[in-house]
Write a protein that holds these residues in place. Structure first.
Motif, PDB file in Angstrom:
ATOM      1  N   LYS A 197       0.862  -1.172   0.000  1.00 31.99           N
ATOM      2  CA  LYS A 197       0.000   0.000   0.000  1.00 31.99           C
ATOM      3  C   LYS A 197       0.902   1.225   0.000  1.00 31.99           C
ATOM      4  CE  LYS A 197      -4.354  -1.404   2.199  1.00 31.99           C
ATOM      5  NZ  LYS A 197      -4.103  -2.858   2.328  1.00 31.99           N
ATOM      6  N   VAL A 198       0.541   2.198  -0.820  1.00 32.37           N
ATOM      7  CA  VAL A 198       1.266   3.462  -0.904  1.00 32.37           C
ATOM      8  C   VAL A 198       0.287   4.573  -0.561  1.00 32.37           C
ATOM      9  CG1 VAL A 198       2.552   5.040  -2.383  1.00 32.37           C
ATOM     10  CG2 VAL A 198       2.821   2.559  -2.682  1.00 32.37           C
ATOM     11  N   VAL A 199       0.494   5.228   0.569  1.00 33.57           N
ATOM     12  CA  VAL A 199      -0.425   6.285   0.989  1.00 33.57           C
ATOM     13  C   VAL A 199       0.130   7.633   0.525  1.00 33.57           C
ATOM     14  CG1 VAL A 199       0.627   6.485   3.303  1.00 33.57           C
ATOM     15  CG2 VAL A 199      -1.719   7.285   2.920  1.00 33.57           C
ATOM     16  N   VAL A 200      -0.738   8.425  -0.086  1.00 32.30           N
ATOM     17  CA  VAL A 200      -0.365   9.750  -0.584  1.00 32.30           C
ATOM     18  C   VAL A 200      -0.983  10.799   0.335  1.00 32.30           C
ATOM     19  CG1 VAL A 200      -0.425  11.344  -2.541  1.00 32.30           C
ATOM     20  CG2 VAL A 200      -0.314   8.867  -2.947  1.00 32.30           C
ATOM     21  N   LEU A 201      -0.144  11.708   0.807  1.00 30.32           N
ATOM     22  CA  LEU A 201      -0.595  12.809   1.668  1.00 30.32           C
ATOM     23  C   LEU A 201      -0.045  14.098   1.089  1.00 30.32           C
ATOM     24  CD1 LEU A 201      -1.808  13.887   4.388  1.00 30.32           C
ATOM     25  CD2 LEU A 201       0.466  13.581   5.358  1.00 30.32           C
ATOM     26  N   SER A 202      -0.914  15.063   0.838  1.00 34.04           N
ATOM     27  CA  SER A 202      -0.438  16.352   0.320  1.00 34.04           C
ATOM     28  C   SER A 202      -0.223  17.321   1.479  1.00 34.04           C
ATOM     29  CB  SER A 202      -1.444  16.937  -0.673  1.00 34.04           C
ATOM     30  OG  SER A 202      -2.581  17.435  -0.005  1.00 34.04           O
ATOM     31  N   VAL A 203       0.654  18.283   1.247  1.00 33.28           N
ATOM     32  CA  VAL A 203       0.990  19.229   2.313  1.00 33.28           C
ATOM     33  C   VAL A 203      -0.153  20.209   2.581  1.00 33.28           C
ATOM     34  CG1 VAL A 203       3.445  19.054   1.790  1.00 33.28           C
ATOM     35  CG2 VAL A 203       2.107  20.904   0.747  1.00 33.28           C
ATOM     36  N   THR A 204      -1.175  20.178   1.755  1.00 30.78           N
ATOM     37  CA  THR A 204      -2.341  21.042   1.992  1.00 30.78           C
ATOM     38  C   THR A 204      -3.343  20.413   2.955  1.00 30.78           C
ATOM     39  OG1 THR A 204      -3.424  20.098   0.041  1.00 30.78           O
ATOM     40  CG2 THR A 204      -2.141  22.106  -0.280  1.00 30.78           C
ATOM     41  N   GLU A 205      -3.089  19.169   3.385  1.00 28.37           N
ATOM     42  CA  GLU A 205      -4.064  18.453   4.212  1.00 28.37           C
ATOM     43  C   GLU A 205      -3.825  18.586   5.716  1.00 28.37           C
ATOM     44  OE1 GLU A 205      -5.215  14.413   2.753  1.00 28.37           O
ATOM     45  OE2 GLU A 205      -3.569  14.747   1.346  1.00 28.37           O
ATOM     46  N   GLY A 206      -2.644  18.932   6.130  1.00 31.34           N
ATOM     47  CA  GLY A 206      -2.339  18.968   7.558  1.00 31.34           C
ATOM     48  C   GLY A 206      -1.460  17.808   7.956  1.00 31.34           C
ATOM     49  N   GLU A 207      -0.498  18.095   8.837  1.00 31.43           N
ATOM     50  CA  GLU A 207       0.515  17.086   9.167  1.00 31.43           C
ATOM     51  C   GLU A 207       0.036  16.024  10.140  1.00 31.43           C
ATOM     52  OE1 GLU A 207       0.946  20.500  12.054  1.00 31.43           O
ATOM     53  OE2 GLU A 207       1.054  20.386   9.864  1.00 31.43           O
ATOM     54  N   ASP A 208      -1.171  16.171  10.695  1.00 34.49           N
ATOM     55  CA  ASP A 208      -1.621  15.233  11.720  1.00 34.49           C
ATOM     56  C   ASP A 208      -2.430  14.057  11.167  1.00 34.49           C
ATOM     57  OD1 ASP A 208      -3.789  16.746  10.984  1.00 34.49           O
ATOM     58  OD2 ASP A 208      -4.501  17.119  13.029  1.00 34.49           O
ATOM     59  N   LYS A 209      -2.514  13.906   9.855  1.00 31.23           N
ATOM     60  CA  LYS A 209      -3.286  12.806   9.280  1.00 31.23           C
ATOM     61  C   LYS A 209      -2.830  11.430   9.776  1.00 31.23           C
ATOM     62  CE  LYS A 209      -6.531  14.609   6.680  1.00 31.23           C
ATOM     63  NZ  LYS A 209      -6.491  14.674   5.217  1.00 31.23           N
ATOM     64  N   PRO A 210      -1.533  11.182   9.953  1.00 30.64           N
ATOM     65  CA  PRO A 210      -1.138   9.855  10.452  1.00 30.64           C
ATOM     66  C   PRO A 210      -1.721   9.525  11.824  1.00 30.64           C
ATOM     67  CG  PRO A 210       0.748  10.942   9.472  1.00 30.64           C
ATOM     68  CD  PRO A 210      -0.337  11.970   9.559  1.00 30.64           C
ATOM     69  N   PHE A 211      -1.948  10.527  12.668  1.00 30.52           N
ATOM     70  CA  PHE A 211      -2.564  10.295  13.973  1.00 30.52           C
ATOM     71  C   PHE A 211      -4.084  10.165  13.850  1.00 30.52           C
ATOM     72  CE2 PHE A 211       0.570  11.821  17.479  1.00 30.52           C
ATOM     73  CZ  PHE A 211       1.459  10.834  17.083  1.00 30.52           C
ATOM     74  N   LYS A 212      -4.684  10.905  12.914  1.00 27.34           N
ATOM     75  CA  LYS A 212      -6.136  10.851  12.746  1.00 27.34           C
ATOM     76  C   LYS A 212      -6.577   9.538  12.105  1.00 27.34           C
ATOM     77  CE  LYS A 212      -7.255  15.781  12.409  1.00 27.34           C
ATOM     78  NZ  LYS A 212      -7.812  16.842  11.530  1.00 27.34           N
ATOM     79  N   TYR A 213      -5.749   9.008  11.220  1.00 30.47           N
ATOM     80  CA  TYR A 213      -6.083   7.785  10.480  1.00 30.47           C
ATOM     81  C   TYR A 213      -4.952   6.770  10.611  1.00 30.47           C
ATOM     82  CZ  TYR A 213      -9.396  11.104   8.533  1.00 30.47           C
ATOM     83  OH  TYR A 213     -10.371  12.060   8.383  1.00 30.47           O
ATOM     84  N   PRO A 214      -4.670   6.325  11.836  1.00 33.31           N
ATOM     85  CA  PRO A 214      -3.483   5.498  12.061  1.00 33.31           C
ATOM     86  C   PRO A 214      -3.511   4.155  11.358  1.00 33.31           C
ATOM     87  CG  PRO A 214      -4.879   5.556  14.023  1.00 33.31           C
ATOM     88  CD  PRO A 214      -5.420   6.581  13.089  1.00 33.31           C
ATOM     89  N   GLN A 215      -4.701   3.564  11.189  1.00 31.92           N
ATOM     90  CA  GLN A 215      -4.751   2.244  10.559  1.00 31.92           C
ATOM     91  C   GLN A 215      -4.205   2.293   9.141  1.00 31.92           C
ATOM     92  OE1 GLN A 215      -8.599   0.372  10.486  1.00 31.92           O
ATOM     93  NE2 GLN A 215      -7.811  -1.550   9.671  1.00 31.92           N
ATOM     94  N   MET A 216      -4.534   3.355   8.404  1.00 27.36           N
ATOM     95  CA  MET A 216      -4.051   3.460   7.028  1.00 27.36           C
ATOM     96  C   MET A 216      -2.540   3.617   6.973  1.00 27.36           C
ATOM     97  SD  MET A 216      -4.639   3.370   3.865  1.00 27.36           S
ATOM     98  CE  MET A 216      -6.356   3.668   3.495  1.00 27.36           C
ATOM     99  N   HIS A 233       4.110  28.058   1.113  1.00 31.07           N
ATOM    100  CA  HIS A 233       2.854  28.809   1.107  1.00 31.07           C
ATOM    101  C   HIS A 233       1.795  28.233   2.051  1.00 31.07           C
ATOM    102  CE1 HIS A 233       4.644  30.586  -2.457  1.00 31.07           C
ATOM    103  NE2 HIS A 233       4.739  29.374  -2.993  1.00 31.07           N
ATOM    104  N   VAL A 234       2.107  27.137   2.724  1.00 34.42           N
ATOM    105  CA  VAL A 234       1.124  26.522   3.617  1.00 34.42           C
ATOM    106  C   VAL A 234       1.750  26.288   4.996  1.00 34.42           C
ATOM    107  CG1 VAL A 234      -0.146  25.396   1.755  1.00 34.42           C
ATOM    108  CG2 VAL A 234       1.741  24.187   2.850  1.00 34.42           C
ATOM    109  N   ASP A 235       0.879  26.165   5.970  1.00 37.46           N
ATOM    110  CA  ASP A 235       1.317  25.920   7.342  1.00 37.46           C
ATOM    111  C   ASP A 235       1.360  24.406   7.560  1.00 37.46           C
ATOM    112  OD1 ASP A 235       1.967  26.099   9.976  1.00 37.46           O
ATOM    113  OD2 ASP A 235      -0.027  26.714  10.665  1.00 37.46           O
ATOM    114  N   PHE A 236       2.458  23.795   7.148  1.00 41.40           N
ATOM    115  CA  PHE A 236       2.614  22.347   7.218  1.00 41.40           C
ATOM    116  C   PHE A 236       3.996  22.042   7.780  1.00 41.40           C
ATOM    117  CE2 PHE A 236       3.826  18.199   5.546  1.00 41.40           C
ATOM    118  CZ  PHE A 236       2.676  17.432   5.704  1.00 41.40           C
ATOM    119  N   ASP A 237       4.041  21.313   8.893  1.00 41.59           N
ATOM    120  CA  ASP A 237       5.297  20.957   9.544  1.00 41.59           C
ATOM    121  C   ASP A 237       5.732  19.582   9.029  1.00 41.59           C
ATOM    122  OD1 ASP A 237       7.340  20.162  11.292  1.00 41.59           O
ATOM    123  OD2 ASP A 237       6.508  21.334  12.938  1.00 41.59           O
ATOM    124  N   LEU A 238       6.643  19.566   8.065  1.00 41.12           N
ATOM    125  CA  LEU A 238       7.067  18.326   7.420  1.00 41.12           C
ATOM    126  C   LEU A 238       7.715  17.367   8.414  1.00 41.12           C
ATOM    127  CD1 LEU A 238       7.386  16.721   4.797  1.00 41.12           C
ATOM    128  CD2 LEU A 238       9.524  17.960   4.387  1.00 41.12           C
TER     129      LEU A 238
END
Length: 283
Positions: A197-216, A233-238
């Motif tokens: 599985k390859v999960v794609v996360l864009s920097v426009t979504e917010g850096e906390d997605k791994p905690f919100k959706y840990p199973q994925m 241009h976005v508030d995203f902590d890589l």
């Protein structure tokens, strides 16, 4: 799968304890009472469902205890194993691309196919609830593509994939890309027979997605952090995003990419090439 409640067609069982508690299914949210669904198209069916999990909820006195614990995913897992055996026999490297809607995974896939199709034999399965918009985009790259519309269902499953690949020449494929329905919940649970599985996360979504959706993120081997050209241009902590992902899955591999500028894609392509070599050796 029943598209009303989202559960697989298994057995619905009234489950109560001797002290009168009745339970509700925590996977699909429907009552554990046996139930019928009228889908509005003349298709009326009664079905049950199996879940290997604990149930909680409402109090109903005076019921007998019935306990059934069966894996709702058992049938899907068997079909996924069959898919995996076929892919291994043919030496095909199979990737299941998952993400939220709007992450840019179709654009990444378009760019990847255009850049690799001269040297790698690719095919794509596109999963969406409705429309063939993404399949039309992929077809424009010249790569064989099969559209699957899931209707009200929120994910692809192994049966869908097994049927779809019959339309491809599997003896002449190096990579099969499966672009799943845009959803970070349901696709995490359904094995399709893929290698990764390859999960794609864009920097426009917010850096906390791994905690919100840990199973994925736990189920994924690779994480593409997309749209990095927008970082200024976005508030995203890589760094924070990666730290959260590693907390959920210490073995996840990162690629920081931009489908628009091409940044980071060569590293992604090198990883794909290594996967193709590895699985061709097994085929």
């Amino acid at each position: 799968m029943c598209t009303t409640c989202g559960c697989n067609a298994g057995r619905v069982v009234p489950v109560t304890t001797e002290n009168g508690r009745e339970f509700m299914c925590t996977t699909c949210g429907c009552s554990t009472e046996e139930h019928d669904h009228d889908h509005g198209d003349g298709h009326h069916h009664h079905h049950d469902h199996d879940h290997d999990h604990n149930h909680v909820l409402r109090m109903v006195p005076g019921r007998k205890i019935i306990s059934v614990e069966t894996d709702i995913l058992a049938r899907n897992n068997l079909l996924a194993m069959a898919n995996r055996d076929i892919f291994a026999e043919k030496g095909i490297f199979v990737l299941n691309l998952v993400s939220s809607p709007g992450s840019g995974k179709t654009t990444i896939l378009e760019k990847t196919l255009r850049d690799l199709s001269a040297t790698k034999r690719c095919a794509t399965i596109e999963g969406d609830q409705q429309t063939d918009n993404d399949a039309v985009r992929i077809a424009a790259t010249g790569v064989p593509v099969k559209q699957i519309n899931t209707g009200e269902a929120c994910h692809l499953d192994a049966r869908m994939i097994g049927n779809a690949v019959k339309e491809f020449d599997l003896d002449n494929l190096d990579i099969l890309f499966i672009e799943n329905v845009g959803n970070l919940v349901c696709p995490a649970s359904f094995d399709l027979g893929e290698n990764h599985k390859v999960v794609v996360l864009s920097v426009t979504e917010g850096e906390d997605k791994p905690f919100k959706y840990p199973q994925m993120f736990h189920a994924s081997d690779v994480m593409l952090i997309n749209k990095i050209d927008l970082l200024p241009h976005v508030d995203f902590d890589l760094a924070k995003c990666k730290k959260m992902a590693l907390w959920v899955n210490p073995n996840i591999t990162f690629f920081e990419v931009s489908a628009k500028t091409g940044e980071g894609l060569n590293e992604w392509y090198a990883w794909l090439a290594a996967g193709v070599r590895k699985h061709a050796a097994y085929g």
